[in-house]
Design an enzyme around this catalytic site. Structure first.
Site, PDB file in Angstrom:
ATOM      1  N   LYS A  73       0.857  -1.187   0.000  1.00 46.75           N
ATOM      2  CA  LYS A  73       0.000   0.000   0.000  1.00 46.75           C
ATOM      3  C   LYS A  73       0.894   1.238   0.000  1.00 46.75           C
ATOM      4  CE  LYS A  73      -4.301   1.022   2.444  1.00 46.75           C
ATOM      5  NZ  LYS A  73      -4.918   0.892   3.765  1.00 46.75           N
TER       6      LYS A  73
HETATM    7  C1  E4P Z   1      -8.160   2.110   3.546  1.00 42.82           C
HETATM    8  O1  E4P Z   1      -7.463   1.228   3.085  1.00 42.82           O
HETATM    9  C2  E4P Z   1      -7.913   2.793   4.833  1.00 42.82           C
HETATM   10  O2  E4P Z   1      -7.276   1.904   5.713  1.00 42.82           O
HETATM   11  C3  E4P Z   1      -9.152   3.227   5.528  1.00 42.82           C
HETATM   12  O3  E4P Z   1     -10.332   2.927   4.817  1.00 42.82           O
HETATM   13  C4  E4P Z   1      -9.073   4.584   6.153  1.00 42.82           C
HETATM   14  O4  E4P Z   1     -10.312   4.930   6.671  1.00 42.82           O
HETATM   15  P1  E4P Z   1     -10.514   6.037   7.798  1.00 42.82           P
HETATM   16  O5  E4P Z   1     -10.895   7.302   7.119  1.00 42.82           O
HETATM   17  O6  E4P Z   1     -11.652   5.481   8.616  1.00 42.82           O
HETATM   18  O7  E4P Z   1      -9.243   6.139   8.573  1.00 42.82           O
END
Ligand code: E4P
Length: 221
Positions: free
Chosen positions: A85
């Protein structure tokens, strides 16, 4: 539309994997930071992969290309099926381009506009993660950004898989499914909400009670 769980909590992941509704896990540094600090991150991630046996996105924390590529190498030693990622910054896209050349799957994260998604696709991202909840948080329309991204993908037959991320509630999941997202990565609490309906619970209670009544009347209990 596939569902992933957005979590680094082993219990949540085991619980959801055991009922077969998820095919992957997305983690990020903030989710990992919420877990028991005595846990070794590498061991936790390996455990997560052993539990799900499917997609696991593991995020780099470097902000320079060389650092991201070094981290990717390290993560791939933990388990070679990892999806790396990478944040949606130009240095991140350079890392995506190189990882794509090596046929290593990448998930470009922190995408907030269709233009960013298009750039990530063109750099060779396997997945593009559109963060709709954080857009809603600042008064924008997150679902509209997912919808517009999906329209562009349909128009041009683009290859990256679209992940709807930063999901806050069940309606987000349904709207993204209608928009045509390939995957939604969903927090544990929202996965529970999706599965629940009060009429299902009362229906089960009635069926059980009626069955017991019938068995009593037959003298079987
Ligand atoms: C996606 O891969 C992220 O880990 C995640 O959806 C972030 O979401 P948040 O806005 O709840 O931190």
């Amino acid at each position: 539309m596939e569902l992933y769980i957005d979590s680094a909590n082993l219990k949540e992941i085991q619980d959801t994997a055991s009922i077969g509704i998820i095919s992957g896990v997305t983690t990020n540094p903030s989710l990992l930071a919420k877990e028991d600090p005595t846990l070794d991150v590498k061991e936790l991630i390996k455990h997560i992969y052993a539990t799900i046996g499917g997609h696991v996105s593991v995020e780099v924390v470097s902000t320079d290309t060389a650092g991201m590529l070094r981290e990717a190498d390290e993560i791939l030693k933990w388990f070679p099926e990892a999806t790396i990622k990478i944040p949606m910054i130009p240095k991140g896209l350079a890392a995506v381009k190189e990882l794509s050349r090596q046929e290593i799957p990448t998930n470009v994260t922190l995408i907030f506009s269709p233009g960013q998604a298009l750039a990530a696709n063109n750099a060779g991202a396997t997945y593009v993660s559109v963060f709709l909840g954080r857009l809603d948080d600042i008064g924008s329309d997150g679902v509209a950004v997912v919808r517009e991204t999906c329209e562009i993908w349909d128009q041009h037959g683009l290859e990256s898989m679209i992940i709807a991320a930063s999901i806050r509630h069940p309606i987000h999941v349904l709207e993204c499914a209608k928009a045509g997202a390939d995957i939604a990565t969903v927090p544990y609490k929202v996965l529970q909400q999706i599965m629940k309906h009060p009429l299902t619970d009362s229906g089960v209670a009635t069926f059980v009670a009626d069955h017991e009544k019938m068995m009593k009347s037959k003298g079987a209990v």
